[in-house]
Design an enzyme around this catalytic site. Structure first.
Site, mmCIF file in Angstrom:
data_model
loop_
_atom_site.group_PDB
_atom_site.id
_atom_site.type_symbol
_atom_site.label_atom_id
_atom_site.label_comp_id
_atom_site.label_asym_id
_atom_site.label_seq_id
_atom_site.Cartn_x
_atom_site.Cartn_y
_atom_site.Cartn_z
ATOM 1 C CB ALA A 244 -0.907 0.017 1.214
ATOM 2 C CG ASP A 245 2.159 3.532 -2.914
ATOM 3 O OD1 ASP A 245 3.248 4.107 -3.041
ATOM 4 O OD2 ASP A 245 1.906 2.431 -3.443
ATOM 5 N NE ARG A 246 -1.538 9.515 1.240
ATOM 6 C CZ ARG A 246 -1.104 10.642 1.795
ATOM 7 N NH1 ARG A 246 -1.763 11.175 2.796
ATOM 8 N NH2 ARG A 246 -0.024 11.242 1.330
ATOM 9 C CB ALA A 254 -3.968 4.778 -2.546
#
Length: 357
Positions: A244-246, A254
């Protein structure tokens, strides 16, 4: 030998240039935050945890020999450079989290009038240089928690895992997030095979995940992005693990574009879908994925491969780097260094876990 993508010693920072993989293995020097920003923006280093580590270590390299007049000069310089590094790739939250952490540290240090210039600089440098070891320790914990949870659901038989993009040593300081779970299962002899998507348009799966899995001699098979449904229906998948990036407070996540599509297919075939992300990737300040800013990349990443044009002249492109997977599709859970949480209880569980440490 463990793959080492970030090398740092006594102020000297080098990173493995991921744009050249798997054809060439080359380390490039990162001398300051300008170099760090460019390497992050150009994706010579990528993966939310690695972005933060390289960003902060680029600042450590820059200030190590730099002369300052006062403690306030050090504090303002560090804060300014951290803000600059955050702009390199805005979707990945870890760099912003690192900035916020150091701003809080600086604010606390300002309330200590007896601290002198050299002490202030040494403390900040020490904390910056700890980040690499901290990230690896976090990843090892997540690998264990994820492997424990998957085997509890699927049994201890050799498992087939699917992953997307690259979430290993090349995306972190070492060991990896989602790929760390794969490594943990492999170490326990509970992994039959890891399938990984090519991950168009930048081919992080084909170029980078394949490079890591082959390097570590982990049984693996590459598939095209549009083969996920065929794989699940014809060969079977025990679980899906992605990074995950966020992550928003409600669990919306995201990650590399294509993740949401895999989650939809996994739910149809009743395959547990996991997000593996350190708490630094979880942004409790935003309520849902609707608030996550999605980076859009240049069209050339779609129309060219290694400089060779593959699309018709005049092709119009839309190239979002990420998509958002709704929390209800994350059926396995969100794996953190504090344990595995269902998205519905992520916020309260994470706050409680942090409070007790």
């Amino acid at each position: 030998m463990t793959l080492e993508a970030i090398k740092y010693h006594n102020g000297k920072l080098e990173i493995l240039d991921q744009l050249l993989l798997p054809f060439e293995t080359k380390y490039i020097p990162i001398k300051d935050t300008e170099d760090g920003w460019k390497a992050i923006h150009d994706m010579q280093v990528r993966g939310a945890p690695a972005i933060a580590v390289v960003g902060v270590l680029s600042l450590a390299s820059e200030i190590r020999e730099k002369k300052f007049e006062t403690t306030d000069d050090v504090y303002s310089y560090v804060a300014e450079k951290l803000n600059f590094l955050v702009t390199a790739r805005p979707t990945a939250v870890n760099m912003a989290d690192a900035r916020d952490r150091f701003v809080q540290i600086i604010n606390n240090m300002k309330n200590q009038p007896d601290i002198n210039l050299e002490e202030a600089k040494a403390k900040l440098l020490g904390l910056m240089e700890q980040m690499q070891k901290e990230d690896i320790a976090t990843n090892v914990k997540m690998g264990k928690f994820g492997a424990d949870d998957i085997t509890a659901i699927c049994g201890e038989k050799p498992l087939t895992i699917l992953t997307h993009c690259n979430t290993g040593s090349l995306a972190t300081a070492g060991f990896g997030t989602a790929l760390g779970v794969v490594r943990s299962l492999h170490e326990r002899k509970q992994l039959c095979r890891c399938y990984y998507t090519e991950t168009r348009p930048y081919n992080q799966g084909c170029r980078l995940t394949g490079y890591e899995l082959i390097h570590d001699q982990i049984p693996s098979t590459l598939i095209c992005d549009n083969m996920v449904s065929a794989l699940m229906s014809r060969r079977g998948v025990s679980a899906v693990v992605t990074g995950a990036d966020r992550v928003a407070a409600n669990g919306d996540t995201a990650n590399k574009v294509g993740t949401c599509g895999i989650a939809i297919i996994a739910k149809h075939y009743k395959v547990p879908f996991y997000i593996v992300a350190p708490s630094t990737s979880i942004d409790l300040a935003i309520e849902s994925g609707d608030q996550i800013v999605i980076e859009e990349r240049p069209p050339e990443e779609m129309t060219k491969i290694r400089g060779i044009t593959i699309a018709a002249a005049g092709t119009v492109c839309w190239n979002p780097a990420f998509d958002v997977t709704p929390a209800e599709l994350i059926t396995g859970g969100i794996v953190t260094e504090f344990g595995v949480f269902k998205p519905s209880v992520l916020k309260e569980s994470l706050l409680s876990a942090k409070k007790s440490t």
